[in-house]
Design a protein around this motif. Structure first.
Motif, PDB file in Angstrom:
ATOM      1  N   TRP A 155      35.799  42.559  26.565  1.00 17.39           N
ATOM      2  CA  TRP A 155      35.212  41.534  26.897  1.00 17.39           C
ATOM      3  C   TRP A 155      35.201  41.640  28.692  1.00 17.39           C
ATOM      4  O   TRP A 155      36.111  41.643  29.153  1.00 17.39           O
ATOM      5  CB  TRP A 155      36.527  40.310  26.544  1.00 17.39           C
ATOM      6  CG  TRP A 155      35.986  39.891  25.343  1.00 17.39           C
ATOM      7  CD1 TRP A 155      36.564  40.097  24.349  1.00 17.39           C
ATOM      8  CD2 TRP A 155      35.401  39.002  24.124  1.00 17.39           C
ATOM      9  NE1 TRP A 155      36.607  39.102  23.096  1.00 17.39           N
ATOM     10  CE2 TRP A 155      35.101  38.394  23.472  1.00 17.39           C
ATOM     11  CE3 TRP A 155      33.854  38.379  25.648  1.00 17.39           C
ATOM     12  CZ2 TRP A 155      34.867  37.933  22.410  1.00 17.39           C
ATOM     13  CZ3 TRP A 155      33.050  37.270  23.939  1.00 17.39           C
ATOM     14  CH2 TRP A 155      33.877  36.806  22.624  1.00 17.39           C
ATOM     15  N   SER A 156      33.631  41.138  29.054  1.00 12.77           N
ATOM     16  CA  SER A 156      33.607  40.949  29.970  1.00 12.77           C
ATOM     17  C   SER A 156      33.046  39.729  30.504  1.00 12.77           C
ATOM     18  O   SER A 156      32.157  38.634  29.464  1.00 12.77           O
ATOM     19  CB  SER A 156      32.242  41.814  30.868  1.00 12.77           C
ATOM     20  OG  SER A 156      31.335  41.729  29.592  1.00 12.77           O
ATOM     21  N   TYR A 157      32.979  39.566  31.386  1.00 15.00           N
ATOM     22  CA  TYR A 157      32.982  37.948  32.316  1.00 15.00           C
ATOM     23  C   TYR A 157      31.502  37.975  33.398  1.00 15.00           C
ATOM     24  O   TYR A 157      31.731  38.894  34.498  1.00 15.00           O
ATOM     25  CB  TYR A 157      33.662  37.080  32.796  1.00 15.00           C
ATOM     26  CG  TYR A 157      33.482  35.752  33.311  1.00 15.00           C
ATOM     27  CD1 TYR A 157      32.734  35.207  33.229  1.00 15.00           C
ATOM     28  CD2 TYR A 157      33.678  35.852  34.649  1.00 15.00           C
ATOM     29  CE1 TYR A 157      32.337  33.301  33.425  1.00 15.00           C
ATOM     30  CE2 TYR A 157      33.639  34.550  35.702  1.00 15.00           C
ATOM     31  CZ  TYR A 157      32.963  33.596  34.879  1.00 15.00           C
ATOM     32  OH  TYR A 157      32.301  32.164  35.031  1.00 15.00           O
ATOM     33  N   ARG A 158      30.543  37.020  33.644  1.00 17.88           N
ATOM     34  CA  ARG A 158      29.146  36.721  34.634  1.00 17.88           C
ATOM     35  C   ARG A 158      29.194  36.133  34.870  1.00 17.88           C
ATOM     36  O   ARG A 158      28.988  34.992  34.018  1.00 17.88           O
ATOM     37  CB  ARG A 158      28.183  37.654  34.465  1.00 17.88           C
ATOM     38  CG  ARG A 158      27.245  37.735  35.290  1.00 17.88           C
ATOM     39  CD  ARG A 158      25.732  38.695  35.281  1.00 17.88           C
ATOM     40  NE  ARG A 158      24.811  37.924  34.348  1.00 17.88           N
ATOM     41  CZ  ARG A 158      24.632  38.010  33.179  1.00 17.88           C
ATOM     42  NH1 ARG A 158      23.482  39.297  33.965  1.00 17.88           N
ATOM     43  NH2 ARG A 158      23.497  37.752  32.445  1.00 17.88           N
ATOM     44  N   PRO A 159      29.685  35.623  36.317  1.00 18.80           N
ATOM     45  CA  PRO A 159      29.883  34.031  36.735  1.00 18.80           C
ATOM     46  C   PRO A 159      27.902  33.596  36.637  1.00 18.80           C
ATOM     47  O   PRO A 159      27.421  34.287  36.329  1.00 18.80           O
ATOM     48  CB  PRO A 159      29.854  34.207  38.227  1.00 18.80           C
ATOM     49  CG  PRO A 159      30.556  35.271  38.220  1.00 18.80           C
ATOM     50  CD  PRO A 159      30.193  36.324  37.097  1.00 18.80           C
ATOM     51  N   GLN A 160      28.308  31.819  36.663  1.00 16.95           N
ATOM     52  CA  GLN A 160      26.900  31.516  36.114  1.00 16.95           C
ATOM     53  C   GLN A 160      26.055  31.765  37.364  1.00 16.95           C
ATOM     54  O   GLN A 160      24.911  31.873  37.513  1.00 16.95           O
ATOM     55  CB  GLN A 160      26.581  29.447  35.854  1.00 16.95           C
ATOM     56  CG  GLN A 160      25.606  28.711  35.725  1.00 16.95           C
ATOM     57  CD  GLN A 160      26.321  27.997  35.328  1.00 16.95           C
ATOM     58  OE1 GLN A 160      27.144  27.130  35.819  1.00 16.95           O
ATOM     59  NE2 GLN A 160      25.624  27.250  34.364  1.00 16.95           N
ATOM     60  N   SER A 161      26.182  31.661  38.214  1.00 15.01           N
ATOM     61  CA  SER A 161      26.369  32.040  40.018  1.00 15.01           C
ATOM     62  C   SER A 161      25.502  33.170  39.897  1.00 15.01           C
ATOM     63  O   SER A 161      24.738  33.639  41.213  1.00 15.01           O
ATOM     64  CB  SER A 161      27.148  31.912  40.947  1.00 15.01           C
ATOM     65  OG  SER A 161      27.926  33.007  41.452  1.00 15.01           O
TER      66      SER A 161
END
Length: 248
Positions: A64-70
Motif C-alpha cells: 500500500w502506498s500513499y500520495r498526499p492530496q497536495s
C-alpha cells in the motif's frame, strides 16, 4: 512445396503461442473503491481485492502506498509478504491494521483515527508470481472531513435541568406571590415610650384589647422582620384576664 507448407504451419503455431503466452500469465486483477469519505477520528476500511489464476503462495506480496492530496511521489507505508509489516514511523505509525486474507483474494487494511492530513490517493499493489502483469494496482481517493458536532441525550438533559428547573422555581414563586399578596407595611408607626401612661391606665383601668383577625399561614410566611417582631410582642404582652379576649 509440401515441405514449405509444413514450415509455414509451424511458424503459425509458434506465433499463436507467443501471442497467447502473455495473456496466460497476465491475468491478475486488483480492485479498490474509487472514492472513500470519512470523518475525522473514524476508522476507515481501505478495501483491496484481487483475482489471480494462480493460487496465492508465500511469494505473494501486497503493498500500500500513499500520495498526499497536495501532490508528490507516492510513498509505500505498508507491506505484506507471508505476514504483515505495518509502518513503525511516519504519518501512519501505529494506525494501520491488516484486515486481508490472501487465500480469499483480500488485501485490505484499516486506517485508525483518520485525520485531515490523511486526505490523498491510496494505491494497492498485488504481486502473485507468475501472475505479475495485467492490472496489479488500483487506486482509492480518501477524503476526510471535520466531524459535525452532535448533541447527545446527556447534553440535552443537562441543558434542560439548568434552564427549565430555575424557570419552574421562579414561576412557582411568582404564583405564590400573586395568590398571597404581602401585607402593606405601615410607614407611619409612632414610637411609644415605655414609660408613657395612657388615659385610664393611671387608675388601674385597662382597656380591652381590640379584636384582631387571626393571621393566616400565608401572611405569617410573607411577614417582614418588623411585622414579625410586633406580632410576637403583641402575643407575649400580658393582658387582664377579665377584659382580654382569646387570640386563638
Amino acid at each position: 512445396m509440401r515441405r514449405l507448407l509444413e514450415e509455414n504451419s509451424g511458424l503459425r503455431v509458434v506465433l499463436l503461442l507467443c501471442l497467447l503466452a502473455p495473456s496466460l500469465v497476465s491475468s491478475i486483477t486488483v480492485s479498490t473503491p474509487a472514492e472513500l469519505h470519512a470523518s475525522r477520528g473514524d476508522a476507515v476500511a481501505l478495501s483491496c481485492t484481487f483475482v489471480s489464476t494462480s493460487r496465492p503462495t508465500s511469494k505473494m506480496t501486497v503493498d500500500w502506498s500513499y500520495r498526499p492530496q497536495s501532490g508528490g511521489p507516492p510513498q509505500t507505508f505498508f507491506h505484506f509478504s507471508s505476514r504483515a509489516f505495518p509502518p513503525l514511523e511516519g504519518q501512519f505509525a501505529g494506525r494501520i491494521q491488516w484486515q486481508g486474507s490472501p487465500a480469499r483474494g483480500d488485501g485490505s487494511i484499516s486506517l485508525i483515527n483518520a485525520t485531515l492530513n490523511d486526505n490523498g490517493t491510496y494505491t494497492c499493489s498485488v504481486r502473485n508470481p507468475p501472475d505479475v502483469h495485467g492490472s496489479p494496482t488500483s487506486h482509492t481517493v480518501l477524503t476526510v472531513t471535520p466531524k459535525t458536532p452532535s448533541i447527545r441525550f446527556s447534553d440535552v438533559a443537562v441543558l434542560l435541568a439548568f434552564i427549565l428547573l430555575p424557570s419552574g422555581i421562579i414561576t412557582l414563586i411568582l404564583i405564590g406571590w400573586m395568590l398571597c399578596p404581602k401585607k402593606q407595611h405601615n410607614q407611619s408607626k409612632v414610637y411609644r415610650s415605655p414609660i408613657e401612661v395612657t388615659e385610664g391606665e393611671e387608675y388601674g383601668v385597662y382597656q380591652p384589647a381590640p379584636k384582631t383577625k387571626r393571621s393566616t399561614c400565608c401572611q405569617l410566611y410573607l411577614m417582614d422582620s418588623e411585622d414579625e417582631a410586633e406580632y410576637y410582642n403583641l402575643k407575649k404582652r400580658p393582658v387582664d384576664e377579665d377584659y382580654a379576649e382569646s387570640q386563638c
